[in-house]
Design a protein around this motif. Structure first.
Motif, short mmCIF file in Angstrom:
data_model
loop_
_atom_site.label_atom_id
_atom_site.label_comp_id
_atom_site.label_asym_id
_atom_site.label_seq_id
_atom_site.Cartn_x
_atom_site.Cartn_y
_atom_site.Cartn_z
N LEU A 123 42.95 -24.26 -48.97
CA LEU A 123 44.29 -24.78 -49.30
C LEU A 123 45.23 -24.63 -48.10
CD1 LEU A 123 44.68 -23.49 -52.95
CD2 LEU A 123 44.53 -25.88 -52.21
N ALA A 124 45.18 -23.49 -47.43
CA ALA A 124 46.04 -23.28 -46.26
C ALA A 124 45.65 -24.21 -45.13
CB ALA A 124 45.96 -21.83 -45.81
N CYS A 125 44.37 -24.36 -44.91
CA CYS A 125 43.86 -25.22 -43.83
C CYS A 125 44.25 -26.69 -44.08
CB CYS A 125 42.34 -25.06 -43.76
SG CYS A 125 41.53 -26.07 -42.52
N SER A 126 43.95 -27.19 -45.27
CA SER A 126 44.27 -28.59 -45.57
C SER A 126 45.78 -28.80 -45.62
CB SER A 126 43.61 -29.02 -46.88
OG SER A 126 44.09 -28.26 -47.97
N GLY A 127 46.49 -27.79 -46.06
CA GLY A 127 47.95 -27.87 -46.08
C GLY A 127 48.53 -28.01 -44.68
N PHE A 174 43.24 -14.04 -46.74
CA PHE A 174 42.60 -15.05 -47.57
C PHE A 174 41.47 -14.40 -48.37
CE2 PHE A 174 44.36 -17.25 -43.90
CZ PHE A 174 45.19 -18.16 -44.54
N PRO A 175 41.73 -13.98 -49.59
CA PRO A 175 40.73 -13.26 -50.37
C PRO A 175 39.52 -14.10 -50.77
CG PRO A 175 42.70 -13.66 -51.68
CD PRO A 175 43.00 -14.11 -50.28
N ASP A 176 39.67 -15.43 -50.71
CA ASP A 176 38.55 -16.29 -51.06
C ASP A 176 38.63 -17.59 -50.26
OD1 ASP A 176 40.48 -17.96 -52.34
OD2 ASP A 176 40.23 -16.87 -54.21
N GLU A 177 37.55 -18.35 -50.31
CA GLU A 177 37.49 -19.61 -49.56
C GLU A 177 38.53 -20.61 -50.04
OE1 GLU A 177 33.19 -20.70 -47.85
OE2 GLU A 177 33.27 -20.62 -50.05
N ARG A 178 38.78 -20.64 -51.33
CA ARG A 178 39.73 -21.62 -51.87
C ARG A 178 41.12 -21.42 -51.26
NH1 ARG A 178 43.19 -23.41 -55.76
NH2 ARG A 178 42.60 -25.40 -56.72
N SER A 179 41.59 -20.19 -51.18
CA SER A 179 42.91 -19.95 -50.59
C SER A 179 42.93 -20.36 -49.12
CB SER A 179 43.34 -18.49 -50.77
OG SER A 179 42.45 -17.61 -50.11
N VAL A 199 44.22 -19.77 -39.76
CA VAL A 199 44.25 -21.15 -40.27
C VAL A 199 43.91 -22.14 -39.16
CG1 VAL A 199 45.69 -22.93 -41.33
CG2 VAL A 199 45.85 -20.58 -42.14
N GLU A 200 44.42 -21.91 -37.96
CA GLU A 200 44.09 -22.78 -36.82
C GLU A 200 42.59 -22.74 -36.54
OE1 GLU A 200 45.97 -24.76 -34.94
OE2 GLU A 200 48.02 -24.15 -35.43
N ALA A 201 42.01 -21.54 -36.59
CA ALA A 201 40.57 -21.40 -36.37
C ALA A 201 39.79 -22.14 -37.45
CB ALA A 201 40.19 -19.92 -36.35
N ALA A 202 40.26 -22.08 -38.68
CA ALA A 202 39.60 -22.80 -39.77
C ALA A 202 39.65 -24.31 -39.54
CB ALA A 202 40.24 -22.45 -41.11
#
Length: 190
Positions: free
Chosen positions: A65-69, A57-62, A22-25
């Motif tokens: 969501l984690a990144c923006s969260g 993270f099976p898809d970009e959406r998940s 998530v940090e990398a994203a």
């Protein structure tokens, strides 16, 4: 006893791996933007294999969501409710724009990339609308109370990240001067 310890340690390692991803994203979204961030780039930046990335993270959406969260958890958008009790319209505008522009300043690189990509990338637009839409609606409601149509239009301009960037980053205004310029613009748009 050993089994419990092993499970706890494994859970800690998984949580750490997820955090690194998530940090990398967040880093990549703030530099190249979400639309150009690939899972390969992300895996490399996070120091994991692609299959590990997909396990978390099976898809970009998940992932989005984690990144923006995480971004909103670290530095939430300002809450409009405290401004509601400020009776004087100019003071209320000052307070709101100072807080919003402060958030823009702290999150400029990420906001620029995300908002740019939201123009043409459907998933980025969806997540941006989900994260920014409700606070922006609250800002328009609270700061736009008792404003005429022209004033509300200018308020929308004042609330824009791109207006802030034009005034502060491109125009060289100090934050305080940018806020004052937009408060005056709203006032004069009768």
């Amino acid at each position: 006893m050993t089994r419990t310890y092993t499970l706890n340690r494994r859970a800690e390692q998984q949580a750490e791996t997820r955090r690194r991803i998530v940090e990398a994203a967040v880093d990549l979204h703030a530099s190249v933007g979400p639309a150009l961030t690939t899972f390969s780039m992300l895996a490399e930046r996070a120091g994991v294999q692609r299959h590990t990335l997909y396990a978390h993270f099976p898809d970009e959406r998940s992932l989005y969501l984690a990144c923006s969260g995480l971004v909103m958890e670290r530095d939430p958008l300002p809450d409009a409710e405290p401004w509601r009790v400020i009776e004087d319209r100019r003071e209320r505008l000052h307070a709101g724009l100072r807080a919003i522009y402060g958030w823009y300043e702290r999150n400029a690189a990420l906001a620029a990339c995300v908002l740019r990509d939201a123009e043409h990338h459907a998933l980025t637009r969806e997540i941006a609308e989900m994260r920014f839409g409700p606070p922006m609606a609250a800002y328009r409601e609270v700061l736009g109370a008792k404003l005429g149509a022209k004033q509300r239009a200018v308020l929308n301009l004042a609330l824009s990240f791109f207006t802030w960037r034009t005034l502060v980053r491109d125009g060289g205004l100090k934050q305080r001067a940018a806020v004052e310029a937009m408060v005056q613009a709203v006032d004069r748009a009768n």
